[in-house]
Design a protein around this motif. Structure first.
Motif, PDB file in Angstrom:
ATOM      1  N   LYS A  68     -21.752 -19.448  -5.046  1.00  0.00           N
ATOM      2  CA  LYS A  68     -20.786 -20.151  -4.217  1.00  0.00           C
ATOM      3  C   LYS A  68     -20.062 -19.229  -3.232  1.00  0.00           C
ATOM      4  CE  LYS A  68     -17.642 -24.016  -4.457  1.00  0.00           C
ATOM      5  NZ  LYS A  68     -16.732 -23.476  -3.469  1.00  0.00           N
ATOM      6  N   PRO A  69     -19.668 -17.998  -3.646  1.00  0.00           N
ATOM      7  CA  PRO A  69     -18.996 -17.123  -2.675  1.00  0.00           C
ATOM      8  C   PRO A  69     -19.838 -16.863  -1.428  1.00  0.00           C
ATOM      9  CG  PRO A  69     -18.789 -16.220  -4.879  1.00  0.00           C
ATOM     10  CD  PRO A  69     -19.705 -17.400  -4.982  1.00  0.00           C
ATOM     11  N   MET A  70     -21.180 -16.759  -1.624  1.00  0.00           N
ATOM     12  CA  MET A  70     -22.043 -16.501  -0.472  1.00  0.00           C
ATOM     13  C   MET A  70     -22.103 -17.714   0.448  1.00  0.00           C
ATOM     14  SD  MET A  70     -26.028 -15.402  -0.316  1.00  0.00           S
ATOM     15  CE  MET A  70     -26.586 -16.927  -0.986  1.00  0.00           C
ATOM     16  N   VAL A  71     -22.246 -18.913  -0.155  1.00  0.00           N
ATOM     17  CA  VAL A  71     -22.322 -20.131   0.656  1.00  0.00           C
ATOM     18  C   VAL A  71     -21.021 -20.326   1.433  1.00  0.00           C
ATOM     19  CG1 VAL A  71     -22.667 -22.621   0.596  1.00  0.00           C
ATOM     20  CG2 VAL A  71     -23.935 -21.163  -0.969  1.00  0.00           C
ATOM     21  N   ASP A  72     -19.899 -20.084   0.732  1.00  0.00           N
ATOM     22  CA  ASP A  72     -18.598 -20.223   1.390  1.00  0.00           C
ATOM     23  C   ASP A  72     -18.468 -19.241   2.550  1.00  0.00           C
ATOM     24  OD1 ASP A  72     -18.009 -22.161  -0.370  1.00  0.00           O
ATOM     25  OD2 ASP A  72     -16.656 -20.958  -1.623  1.00  0.00           O
ATOM     26  N   ALA A  73     -18.856 -17.990   2.299  1.00  0.00           N
ATOM     27  CA  ALA A  73     -18.736 -16.970   3.336  1.00  0.00           C
ATOM     28  C   ALA A  73     -19.629 -17.307   4.522  1.00  0.00           C
ATOM     29  CB  ALA A  73     -19.092 -15.600   2.768  1.00  0.00           C
ATOM     30  N   MET A  74     -20.835 -17.838   4.221  1.00  0.00           N
ATOM     31  CA  MET A  74     -21.762 -18.186   5.301  1.00  0.00           C
ATOM     32  C   MET A  74     -21.203 -19.340   6.129  1.00  0.00           C
ATOM     33  SD  MET A  74     -24.614 -17.009   6.333  1.00  0.00           S
ATOM     34  CE  MET A  74     -25.349 -17.509   7.877  1.00  0.00           C
ATOM     35  N   ASN A  75     -20.633 -20.340   5.449  1.00  0.00           N
ATOM     36  CA  ASN A  75     -20.076 -21.478   6.180  1.00  0.00           C
ATOM     37  C   ASN A  75     -18.862 -21.072   6.999  1.00  0.00           C
ATOM     38  OD1 ASN A  75     -22.009 -23.188   5.205  1.00  0.00           O
ATOM     39  ND2 ASN A  75     -20.791 -23.826   3.432  1.00  0.00           N
ATOM     40  N   PRO A  91     -26.983  -4.710   3.027  1.00  0.00           N
ATOM     41  CA  PRO A  91     -27.432  -5.885   3.779  1.00  0.00           C
ATOM     42  C   PRO A  91     -26.271  -6.771   4.238  1.00  0.00           C
ATOM     43  CG  PRO A  91     -27.887  -6.119   1.448  1.00  0.00           C
ATOM     44  CD  PRO A  91     -27.433  -4.723   1.648  1.00  0.00           C
ATOM     45  N   THR A  92     -26.429  -7.349   5.399  1.00  0.00           N
ATOM     46  CA  THR A  92     -25.451  -8.327   5.866  1.00  0.00           C
ATOM     47  C   THR A  92     -25.768  -9.664   5.211  1.00  0.00           C
ATOM     48  OG1 THR A  92     -26.818  -9.005   7.713  1.00  0.00           O
ATOM     49  CG2 THR A  92     -25.287  -7.200   8.101  1.00  0.00           C
ATOM     50  N   ILE A  93     -24.839 -10.589   5.343  1.00  0.00           N
ATOM     51  CA  ILE A  93     -25.003 -11.893   4.696  1.00  0.00           C
ATOM     52  C   ILE A  93     -26.183 -12.651   5.315  1.00  0.00           C
ATOM     53  CG2 ILE A  93     -23.373 -13.104   6.191  1.00  0.00           C
ATOM     54  CD1 ILE A  93     -22.404 -14.505   3.570  1.00  0.00           C
ATOM     55  N   ASN A  94     -26.520 -12.335   6.557  1.00  0.00           N
ATOM     56  CA  ASN A  94     -27.648 -13.018   7.198  1.00  0.00           C
ATOM     57  C   ASN A  94     -28.961 -12.698   6.497  1.00  0.00           C
ATOM     58  OD1 ASN A  94     -26.086 -14.254   9.123  1.00  0.00           O
ATOM     59  ND2 ASN A  94     -26.193 -12.502  10.496  1.00  0.00           N
ATOM     60  N   LYS A  95     -29.058 -11.450   6.011  1.00  0.00           N
ATOM     61  CA  LYS A  95     -30.276 -11.071   5.301  1.00  0.00           C
ATOM     62  C   LYS A  95     -30.376 -11.839   3.981  1.00  0.00           C
ATOM     63  CE  LYS A  95     -32.908  -7.420   5.817  1.00  0.00           C
ATOM     64  NZ  LYS A  95     -33.046  -6.036   6.222  1.00  0.00           N
ATOM     65  N   CYS A  96     -29.242 -12.001   3.298  1.00  0.00           N
ATOM     66  CA  CYS A  96     -29.237 -12.788   2.059  1.00  0.00           C
ATOM     67  C   CYS A  96     -29.665 -14.220   2.370  1.00  0.00           C
ATOM     68  CB  CYS A  96     -27.843 -12.824   1.448  1.00  0.00           C
ATOM     69  SG  CYS A  96     -27.073 -11.232   1.184  1.00  0.00           S
ATOM     70  N   TRP A  97     -29.091 -14.734   3.446  1.00  0.00           N
ATOM     71  CA  TRP A  97     -29.287 -16.139   3.789  1.00  0.00           C
ATOM     72  C   TRP A  97     -30.733 -16.414   4.191  1.00  0.00           C
ATOM     73  CZ3 TRP A  97     -26.376 -19.728   2.130  1.00  0.00           C
ATOM     74  CH2 TRP A  97     -26.419 -21.001   2.681  1.00  0.00           C
ATOM     75  N   GLY A  98     -31.360 -15.418   4.781  1.00  0.00           N
ATOM     76  CA  GLY A  98     -32.745 -15.574   5.216  1.00  0.00           C
ATOM     77  C   GLY A  98     -33.637 -16.083   4.097  1.00  0.00           C
ATOM     78  N   CYS A  99     -33.440 -15.562   2.886  1.00  0.00           N
ATOM     79  CA  CYS A  99     -34.213 -16.055   1.752  1.00  0.00           C
ATOM     80  C   CYS A  99     -33.505 -17.229   1.087  1.00  0.00           C
ATOM     81  CB  CYS A  99     -34.406 -14.949   0.725  1.00  0.00           C
ATOM     82  SG  CYS A  99     -35.368 -13.561   1.313  1.00  0.00           S
ATOM     83  N   HIS A 100     -32.184 -17.089   0.921  1.00  0.00           N
ATOM     84  CA  HIS A 100     -31.477 -18.024   0.058  1.00  0.00           C
ATOM     85  C   HIS A 100     -31.392 -19.430   0.644  1.00  0.00           C
ATOM     86  CE1 HIS A 100     -30.019 -16.203  -3.648  1.00  0.00           C
ATOM     87  NE2 HIS A 100     -30.109 -15.060  -3.010  1.00  0.00           N
ATOM     88  N   GLN A 101     -31.505 -19.571   1.952  1.00  0.00           N
ATOM     89  CA  GLN A 101     -31.428 -20.921   2.514  1.00  0.00           C
ATOM     90  C   GLN A 101     -32.650 -21.755   2.137  1.00  0.00           C
ATOM     91  OE1 GLN A 101     -31.561 -20.979   6.750  1.00  0.00           O
ATOM     92  NE2 GLN A 101     -33.245 -19.532   6.894  1.00  0.00           N
ATOM     93  N   GLN A 102     -33.719 -21.040   1.714  1.00  0.00           N
ATOM     94  CA  GLN A 102     -34.922 -21.777   1.323  1.00  0.00           C
ATOM     95  C   GLN A 102     -34.941 -22.079  -0.162  1.00  0.00           C
ATOM     96  OE1 GLN A 102     -38.225 -19.373   2.747  1.00  0.00           O
ATOM     97  NE2 GLN A 102     -36.880 -18.631   4.365  1.00  0.00           N
ATOM     98  N   ILE A 103     -33.881 -21.649  -0.874  1.00  0.00           N
ATOM     99  CA  ILE A 103     -33.854 -21.831  -2.322  1.00  0.00           C
ATOM    100  C   ILE A 103     -32.864 -22.937  -2.646  1.00  0.00           C
ATOM    101  CG2 ILE A 103     -33.411 -20.692  -4.521  1.00  0.00           C
ATOM    102  CD1 ILE A 103     -34.027 -18.046  -3.034  1.00  0.00           C
ATOM    103  N   ALA A 104     -33.335 -23.958  -3.351  1.00  0.00           N
ATOM    104  CA  ALA A 104     -32.505 -25.130  -3.622  1.00  0.00           C
ATOM    105  C   ALA A 104     -31.289 -24.771  -4.465  1.00  0.00           C
ATOM    106  CB  ALA A 104     -33.334 -26.196  -4.340  1.00  0.00           C
TER     107      ALA A 104
END
Lengths: 258, 199
Positions: free
Chosen positions: B96-103, B74-87
């Protein structure tokens, strides 16, 4: 697989027993010798560029080549028609029995001559025994020769690796290779047909050389289906098989002088 | 010289030295083997255990397994699709590595775990179509954090399954039907053909 002993040995009987599955016709009357098939084959099958020096040694790697001969005595010479020569996928192949490690077995499922690169130890016996001279040997790791790479930040980058076909093995040094009748396309078409619950249709896919041929001189398909285009062409009167007297049962039929 | 060496080897100190040498060589070899069996370093400590436990299907992140050769990572966008809705995404140090990579707008470079050599052409589709589940080959993902191989994926392992599933026995052909036998024979020819995987 059971072998009918009555059919083994007698020439005509072998021909009867080995009908073949995939076959090809090449119409020499309409071939213009443009070499598009040679280029398309090299692109499809990750064929290496051997370079000037090795080409001088006769180590060029082409799975299909255009042959042309001269007919008659000088000064009355005449060029013969262009003759694309590729592995004939013999039903009774001379290359197969000589391999000491069974790296070039006959496929029972697809009825092709296979070349198993990871099994090949590079004796080159098969190439020496091939009457069509269509096998080529990897004398070096041609895909990673440093001259083909670019030095970027101290690392060697090979830009040509971006155009390699992922469905075909990149052959390493010391193995033999030859035309596979684009077996990766055969598998892909079969896989697609199976996922849709049907049989592979005639003309649904074709080999890279046949696809690239601008004159449509090359036709590929099932020779065991009488209604397929290739088997109708192969049964024309002008069809000839090369070195038929060797009883190799080639699957490629050349159409000439219609 | 050599005689002297053998005399020293036979002396108590020499014997101890030989034992120590053999043991250290053995432990070095064992460490080397152990190293090859470790799952590789991944860009993020992805917990298969947790995600599978939440009821996410394998095919949600690896959809290619249904269609073709590669299941895809999966690409990071697929991770983000769910994870952006999770506080918890914004607070957890593990994420943190995922948030950093996404930003930063860069993706993950996953390290594939189950790989076959270049000269083997494996396709997931027919295996999934034949009714095999992911865990038949990849192990139970509810038990591992980073994906790892439960077994050595070599040709003998492939062929064992291909042969056992096409054998004309009670399991594959309970009624002894001749038509099924012929079908199994045809399948067996195809599944044990060198050209099916090597080209």
């Amino acid at each position: 697989m059971t072998v009918d002993l009555n059919l083994v040995g007698a020439k005509g009987a072998i021909a009867e027993a080995a009908a073949g599955k995939w076959g090809m016709t090449i119409d020499q009357d309409i071939c213009t010798g443009c070499q598009a098939c040679v280029a398309a084959c090299a692109m499809e099958n990750n064929i290496a560029f051997v370079g000037e020096e090795d080409a001088g040694y006769g180590r060029t790697q082409h799975w299909i080549r255009i042959e042309r001969f001269w007919d008659g005595e000088y000064p009355h010479v005449q060029a013969t028609p262009f003759q694309p020569m590729l592995c004939q996928q013999c039903g009774h192949a001379p290359c197969e029995p000589v391999c000491p490690v069974f790296a070039t077995p006959h496929s029972p499922a697809e009825d092709l001559n296979l070349q198993v690169y990871n099994r090949c130890v590079g004796t080159r016996y098969c190439a020496n025994n091939c009457p069509y001279q269509v096998r080529s040997f990897n004398w070096r790791d041609y895909h990673t020769v440093p001259e083909l790479g670019n030095m970027v930040n101290g690392a060697l980058i090979f830009p040509l690796h971006n155009q390699l076909n992922p469905d075909v093995t990149v052959r390493r040094r010391g193995v033999m290779e030859k035309c596979t009748f684009c077996i990766q396309r055969i598998h892909k078409a079969q896989d697609k047909a199976k996922s849709e619950g049907r049989e592979v249709e005639d003309g649904e896919f074709t080999t890279a050389c046949a696809q690239a041929c601008p004159a449509s001189a090359i036709t590929f398909g099932r020779v065991d289906h009488p209604e397929s285009l290739v088997s109708q062409l192969a049964h024309q009167e002008r069809g000839v098989k090369h070195l038929e007297e060797l009883n190799t049962l080639p699957r490629v039929t050349y159409l000439k002088e219609g | 010289m050599i005689r002297k060496f053998f005399e020293w080897v036979l002396s108590p100190m020499g014997r101890i030295a030989v034992v120590i040498t053999v043991m250290s060589l053995f432990s070095l070899a064992a460490y080397g083997v152990y190293q090859t069996q470790q799952p590789p370093e991944q860009p993020i400590q992805f917990t298969h255990k947790l995600h599978v436990g939440l009821g996410i299907q394998c095919l949600y992140c690896h959809p290619g397994a249904l269609r073709g050769p590669s299941p895809g990572l999966p690409t990071i966008n697929k991770c983000w699709g769910c994870h952006q809705q999770i506080a918890k995404t914004q607070t957890s140090p593990l994420l943190k590595p995922m948030v950093d990579a996404m930003n930063a707008g860069v993706g993950f470079m996953w390290v594939p775990v189950a790989q076959v050599p270049d000269f083997v052409h494996f396709t997931h589709r027919p295996h999934v179509a034949a009714g095999l589940n992911c865990e038949n080959c990849h192990g139970d993902m509810t038990k591992v954090t980073i994906a790892e191989n439960p077994q050595v994926m070599n040709m003998g392992w492939c062929l064992n399954c291909h042969k056992s599933r096409t054998e004309d026995n009670f399991q594959n052909n309970p009624t002894g039907d001749a038509g099924v036998s012929a079908q199994l024979e045809k399948k067996r020819t195809k599944l044990t053909d060198c050209g099916t995987c090597h080209y």
